[in-house]
Each structure stands twice: as structure tokens, then as C-alpha cells.
Design a protein around this motif. Structure first.
Motif, PDB file in Angstrom:
ATOM      1  N   GLN A 135      41.902  13.195  29.698  1.00 42.80           N
ATOM      2  CA  GLN A 135      43.346  12.094  29.071  1.00 42.80           C
ATOM      3  C   GLN A 135      43.582  11.543  30.287  1.00 42.80           C
ATOM      4  O   GLN A 135      43.212  12.622  31.495  1.00 42.80           O
ATOM      5  CB  GLN A 135      44.661  12.734  28.858  1.00 42.80           C
ATOM      6  N   ARG A 136      44.299  10.456  30.702  1.00 44.81           N
ATOM      7  CA  ARG A 136      44.221  10.078  32.269  1.00 44.81           C
ATOM      8  C   ARG A 136      46.208   9.824  32.233  1.00 44.81           C
ATOM      9  O   ARG A 136      46.302   9.084  31.209  1.00 44.81           O
ATOM     10  CB  ARG A 136      43.586   8.848  32.414  1.00 44.81           C
ATOM     11  N   ARG A 137      46.533   9.888  33.559  1.00 43.95           N
ATOM     12  CA  ARG A 137      48.107   9.319  33.378  1.00 43.95           C
ATOM     13  C   ARG A 137      48.484   9.213  34.878  1.00 43.95           C
ATOM     14  O   ARG A 137      48.465   9.451  35.792  1.00 43.95           O
ATOM     15  CB  ARG A 137      48.953  10.736  33.204  1.00 43.95           C
ATOM     16  N   ALA A 138      49.865   8.159  34.979  1.00 45.74           N
ATOM     17  CA  ALA A 138      50.019   7.184  35.917  1.00 45.74           C
ATOM     18  C   ALA A 138      51.454   8.265  35.791  1.00 45.74           C
ATOM     19  O   ALA A 138      52.816   7.655  34.584  1.00 45.74           O
ATOM     20  CB  ALA A 138      49.933   5.898  36.049  1.00 45.74           C
ATOM     21  N   GLU A 139      52.268   8.371  37.095  1.00 45.47           N
ATOM     22  CA  GLU A 139      53.793   9.149  36.960  1.00 45.47           C
ATOM     23  C   GLU A 139      53.792   8.715  38.111  1.00 45.47           C
ATOM     24  O   GLU A 139      53.375   8.812  39.335  1.00 45.47           O
ATOM     25  CB  GLU A 139      53.355  10.112  36.551  1.00 45.47           C
ATOM     26  N   LEU A 140      55.683   8.007  37.960  1.00 45.98           N
ATOM     27  CA  LEU A 140      56.539   8.572  38.975  1.00 45.98           C
ATOM     28  C   LEU A 140      57.669   8.880  38.803  1.00 45.98           C
ATOM     29  O   LEU A 140      58.365   9.088  37.911  1.00 45.98           O
ATOM     30  CB  LEU A 140      56.878   6.752  39.174  1.00 45.98           C
ATOM     31  N   TYR A 142      52.851   7.326  32.414  1.00 45.69           N
ATOM     32  CA  TYR A 142      51.889   6.531  31.106  1.00 45.69           C
ATOM     33  C   TYR A 142      50.779   7.057  31.127  1.00 45.69           C
ATOM     34  O   TYR A 142      50.288   7.458  31.821  1.00 45.69           O
ATOM     35  CB  TYR A 142      51.187   4.496  31.159  1.00 45.69           C
ATOM     36  N   ALA A 143      49.835   7.378  29.705  1.00 40.39           N
ATOM     37  CA  ALA A 143      48.553   8.256  29.389  1.00 40.39           C
ATOM     38  C   ALA A 143      48.427   7.427  28.686  1.00 40.39           C
ATOM     39  O   ALA A 143      48.334   6.843  27.685  1.00 40.39           O
ATOM     40  CB  ALA A 143      49.404   9.577  28.704  1.00 40.39           C
ATOM     41  N   TRP A 144      47.051   7.385  29.182  1.00 39.68           N
ATOM     42  CA  TRP A 144      46.205   6.560  28.235  1.00 39.68           C
ATOM     43  C   TRP A 144      44.393   7.750  28.306  1.00 39.68           C
ATOM     44  O   TRP A 144      44.480   8.428  29.304  1.00 39.68           O
ATOM     45  CB  TRP A 144      45.286   5.035  28.733  1.00 39.68           C
ATOM     46  N   GLY A 145      43.548   6.978  26.893  1.00 41.00           N
ATOM     47  CA  GLY A 145      42.295   7.196  27.294  1.00 41.00           C
ATOM     48  C   GLY A 145      42.292   9.144  26.650  1.00 41.00           C
ATOM     49  O   GLY A 145      41.179   9.380  26.758  1.00 41.00           O
ATOM     50  N   GLY A 146      43.526   9.259  26.191  1.00 39.54           N
ATOM     51  CA  GLY A 146      43.476  10.661  25.578  1.00 39.54           C
ATOM     52  C   GLY A 146      42.386  10.718  24.541  1.00 39.54           C
ATOM     53  O   GLY A 146      42.483  10.307  22.836  1.00 39.54           O
ATOM     54  N   ASP A 151      47.873   5.650  23.773  1.00 37.60           N
ATOM     55  CA  ASP A 151      47.696   5.239  24.721  1.00 37.60           C
ATOM     56  C   ASP A 151      49.848   4.955  24.904  1.00 37.60           C
ATOM     57  O   ASP A 151      50.139   4.380  23.483  1.00 37.60           O
ATOM     58  CB  ASP A 151      47.519   4.246  25.891  1.00 37.60           C
ATOM     59  N   GLU A 152      50.466   6.145  25.907  1.00 39.14           N
ATOM     60  CA  GLU A 152      51.795   5.997  25.318  1.00 39.14           C
ATOM     61  C   GLU A 152      52.491   5.724  26.175  1.00 39.14           C
ATOM     62  O   GLU A 152      51.558   6.994  27.308  1.00 39.14           O
ATOM     63  CB  GLU A 152      52.072   6.953  24.088  1.00 39.14           C
ATOM     64  N   PRO A 153      53.498   5.020  26.804  1.00 37.55           N
ATOM     65  CA  PRO A 153      54.549   5.927  28.396  1.00 37.55           C
ATOM     66  C   PRO A 153      55.092   6.810  27.501  1.00 37.55           C
ATOM     67  O   PRO A 153      54.959   7.392  26.884  1.00 37.55           O
ATOM     68  CB  PRO A 153      55.823   4.738  27.961  1.00 37.55           C
ATOM     69  N   TYR A 154      55.866   7.926  28.427  1.00 35.43           N
ATOM     70  CA  TYR A 154      56.145   9.055  28.919  1.00 35.43           C
ATOM     71  C   TYR A 154      57.571   9.911  29.096  1.00 35.43           C
ATOM     72  O   TYR A 154      57.629   9.602  30.596  1.00 35.43           O
ATOM     73  CB  TYR A 154      55.031  10.296  28.366  1.00 35.43           C
ATOM     74  N   VAL A 155      58.058  10.948  28.803  1.00 35.40           N
ATOM     75  CA  VAL A 155      59.324  11.002  29.605  1.00 35.40           C
ATOM     76  C   VAL A 155      59.361  12.039  30.162  1.00 35.40           C
ATOM     77  O   VAL A 155      58.733  12.978  29.041  1.00 35.40           O
ATOM     78  CB  VAL A 155      60.318  10.961  29.468  1.00 35.40           C
TER      79      VAL A 155
END
Length: 87
Positions: A28-33, A51-55, A75-79
């Protein structure tokens, strides 16, 4: 402290029922702030969104060769809320 992170995650797990040398593979790939607060030494609290994508899940020995696809993850946003304590 405010932080940003990009993660390309690859994990492998042994699961009974898969062929002798196969493992359950997750990627999986993720971008996080987020923000991180350290109220005490060796303790931190995190609050983040991303946001997580490519899982996907697959089975095989190596994530780069000869795997059998099992399932995609949407692919989904997350908290994320986290507490970390190091010893």
C-alpha cells in the motif's frame, strides 16, 4: 510538531493454508499530514489525516516475482490517532 510523510509499505505474513513456501503479501502507498506532541520523554501522541492508495493482497514468496493476486483494497482517505510509548 507538524509533519508530513510518504510511505510505500510492503509486508509479508505466514498464513496456514497457503502453499508451503508462499506468504500473504500486503502492499500500500500512503501520504499523510499530521501533528505530533511529546508530553513526556519517550511518549508521543499523533493526530493525522491522509490518503491511502494502491493497496492489495497477494500470495507468493516475493512481492516482485510470481505472485497470485488475492484482493484489491479501495483507495480511501483516513484519519489516524496514535499513542506511542518507547521503552
Amino acid at each position: 510538531m507538524v509533519y508530513g510523510a510518504l510511505e510505500d509499505r510492503h509486508e509479508a505474513f505466514h498464513v496456514e493454508g497457503l502453499q508451503d513456501k508462499d506468504r500473504l503479501l500486503f502492499q500500500q502507498r500512503r501520504a499523510e499530514l499530521g501533528i505530533q506532541w511529546k508530553p513526556w520523554e519517550d511518549t508521543s501522541l499523533k493526530l493525522a489525516g491522509g490518503y491511502a492508495w494502491g493497496g492489495e493482497f497477494s500470495a507468493g514468496w516475493d512481492a516482485y516475482e510470481h505472485t497470485d493476486h488475492i484482493a484489491d483494497i479501495s483507495d480511501e482517505p483516513y484519519v489516524r490517532v496514535g499513542l506511542e510509548r518507547r521503552f
